[in-house]
Design an enzyme around this catalytic site. Structure first.
Site, PDB file in Angstrom:
ATOM      1  N   HIS A  52      -0.579  -0.367   7.975  1.00 23.72           N
ATOM      2  CA  HIS A  52      -0.618  -1.219   6.797  1.00 23.72           C
ATOM      3  C   HIS A  52      -1.067  -0.422   5.572  1.00 23.72           C
ATOM      4  O   HIS A  52      -1.493   0.727   5.679  1.00 23.72           O
ATOM      5  CB  HIS A  52      -1.548  -2.403   7.041  1.00 23.72           C
ATOM      6  CG  HIS A  52      -0.978  -3.416   7.977  1.00 23.72           C
ATOM      7  ND1 HIS A  52      -1.569  -4.634   8.223  1.00 23.72           N
ATOM      8  CD2 HIS A  52       0.154  -3.400   8.738  1.00 23.72           C
ATOM      9  CE1 HIS A  52      -0.848  -5.327   9.079  1.00 23.72           C
ATOM     10  NE2 HIS A  52       0.201  -4.590   9.415  1.00 23.72           N
ATOM     11  N   GLU A  54      -3.673  -0.595   3.626  1.00 24.23           N
ATOM     12  CA  GLU A  54      -5.056  -0.150   3.584  1.00 24.23           C
ATOM     13  C   GLU A  54      -5.254   1.115   4.416  1.00 24.23           C
ATOM     14  O   GLU A  54      -6.000   2.029   4.019  1.00 24.23           O
ATOM     15  CB  GLU A  54      -5.986  -1.257   4.098  1.00 24.23           C
ATOM     16  CG  GLU A  54      -5.941  -2.528   3.277  1.00 24.23           C
ATOM     17  CD  GLU A  54      -4.917  -3.548   3.765  1.00 24.23           C
ATOM     18  OE1 GLU A  54      -5.189  -4.755   3.632  1.00 24.23           O
ATOM     19  OE2 GLU A  54      -3.859  -3.130   4.292  1.00 24.23           O
ATOM     20  N   ARG A 213      27.325  -1.718   3.360  1.00 25.12           N
ATOM     21  CA  ARG A 213      27.789  -0.338   3.517  1.00 25.12           C
ATOM     22  C   ARG A 213      27.764   0.447   2.215  1.00 25.12           C
ATOM     23  O   ARG A 213      27.784   1.689   2.239  1.00 25.12           O
ATOM     24  CB  ARG A 213      29.207  -0.330   4.103  1.00 25.12           C
ATOM     25  CG  ARG A 213      30.230  -1.067   3.254  1.00 25.12           C
ATOM     26  CD  ARG A 213      31.522  -1.338   4.012  1.00 25.12           C
ATOM     27  NE  ARG A 213      32.463  -2.130   3.220  1.00 25.12           N
ATOM     28  CZ  ARG A 213      32.393  -3.447   3.107  1.00 25.12           C
ATOM     29  NH1 ARG A 213      31.440  -4.106   3.727  1.00 25.12           N
ATOM     30  NH2 ARG A 213      33.277  -4.114   2.374  1.00 25.12           N
ATOM     31  N   GLY A 290      31.912 -20.374  -0.044  1.00 22.82           N
ATOM     32  CA  GLY A 290      32.765 -20.935  -1.072  1.00 22.82           C
ATOM     33  C   GLY A 290      32.076 -22.061  -1.828  1.00 22.82           C
ATOM     34  O   GLY A 290      30.888 -22.356  -1.615  1.00 22.82           O
TER      35      GLY A 290
END
Length: 366
Positions: A52, A54, A213, A290
């Site tokens: 992480h 930290e 891509r 769509g």
């Protein structure tokens, strides 16, 4: 003018942004260690499953500065974790290093952390200052916050339209609207989302691959609505061997890389899909369908952002498919790329985070 705490927190946010597209489903987090108004260590969460922010910050402190760690202030954009996941709790490391003051951008909405990190640090005598640039820190992780607070994925709508607001010709021939530069940007957008969703007609008419891509990073999980399973097997989505989830009314079945998910025609289709994707841990979905699919998300107020590409040089004469109509939409960003104008919106009726005025930091995460 920013105070000193805000300046260091902005640095945390800038560092955190470097993890965009690499750390999900974890949040993006940055950390800075300051001794006598001098940064002696900094780091960010770089890869899901890895250390992480930290940890990377404290590990970056040079040998000659190690003696100053316990007298330093740790700045971190998100509340330090207290639980064992893929890595040990960050609060334990902070206490082990003897750090006496921690400045936090915002609390972590994840149930295993929310408030517990702050409580543990305070109980151990650490001075904790919260909510420094809180709105910016939440906006940075808008997908993560939406997922944990609303319990559904963050929804981004995207479509391209002509100058007269048409998205397709009525003869069902594929219409290329956006230019090559914008197409590359669209693939960048895909790389930031966990999944991408289209409907039956888009799959049939465009035969898309739905990967990124043209940009670096992991491609999103492909989601498809094919209620009656009428799409042919030769389409790229079925034949390329890449993972695909098909929501339908007929069966639950795994066939190779294709996962068929049964949904009920008697229940709201979108709500069923969002419930399933939430259970799968999918934090965000880019909807590239769509007009019908996009408008259904808009009408249900199940969207958070929209990205609309308008080709300023293209007009369709005669009958054509109209673009969706946004509601409760506020413009947050405008971009001009050659012939295309890109306008980005936020749903003002469905906000998990506040609208932040664009700056060098927020643009990194747009």
């Amino acid at each position: 003018m920013m105070n000193i705490d805000e300046q260091y927190m902005y640095r945390c946010i800038a560092l955190a942004s470097k993890g965009n597209g690499s750390v999900a489903p974890n949040p993006m987090v940055g950390a800075v260690l300051v001794f006598n108004n001098r940064i002696i260590g900094e780091g960010y969460h770089q890869q899901y499953g890895g250390p992480h922010a930290e940890v990377n910050c404290l590990n970056s402190v040079p040998e000659n500065e190690q003696i100053n760690i316990e007298h330093s202030v740790l700045y971190v954009s998100l509340e330090p974790c207290t639980h064992f996941g893929k890595t040990p709790p960050c609060t334990n490391l902070i206490l082990k290093k003897g750090i006496r003051k921690v400045v936090i951008g915002c609390r972590d909405p994840f149930s295993k952390v929310n408030g517990k990190g702050v409580e543990q640090l305070k109980a151990a005598g650490v001075e904790v200052l919260e909510d420094v640039l809180k709105d910016d820190c939440i906006a940075l992780n808008k997908r993560f916050f939406t997922f944990h607070q609303i319990q559904r994925p963050f929804i981004v709508l995207k479509w391209a339209q002509t100058l007269n607001e048409k998205i397709a010709a009525s003869n069902q021939e594929r219409l290329l609207i956006s230019n090559p530069v914008t197409n590359r940007l669209v693939h960048c957008w895909r790389s930031k989302e966990a999944a991408i969703l289209i409907g039956t007609n888009t799959a049939l008419q465009d035969n898309p691959v739905l990967d990124n891509r043209l940009w670096m990073g992991k491609s999103p999980l492909r989601l498809l609505i094919d209620k009656q399973l009428r799409l042919p097997a030769h389409l790229h989505l079925f034949s390329d061997g890449k993972p695909l989830v098909v929501y339908n009314f007929k069966k639950n079945e795994q066939v190779g890389a294709v996962s068929y998910k049964l949904i009920s025609p008697q229940k709201n289709i979108l709500e069923q899909i969002l419930e399933d994707t939430y259970n799968l841990g999918i934090q965000s979905i880019l909807v590239e369908g769509g007009e019908q699919l996009l408008q259904s998300f808009i009408d249900a107020e199940l969207w958070d952002e929209a990205k609309v590409i308008t080709n300023k040089e293209l007009v369709i004469e005669g009958e054509a498919v109209n673009a969706p109509l946004l509601k409760n939409a506020q413009v947050t960003k405008r971009t001009l790329l050659l012939s295309d104008e890109i306008i980005e919106y936020i749903n003002t009726a469905n906000q998990t985070f506040k609208i932040i005025k664009p700056n060098a930091i927020t643009l990194l995460n747009s």
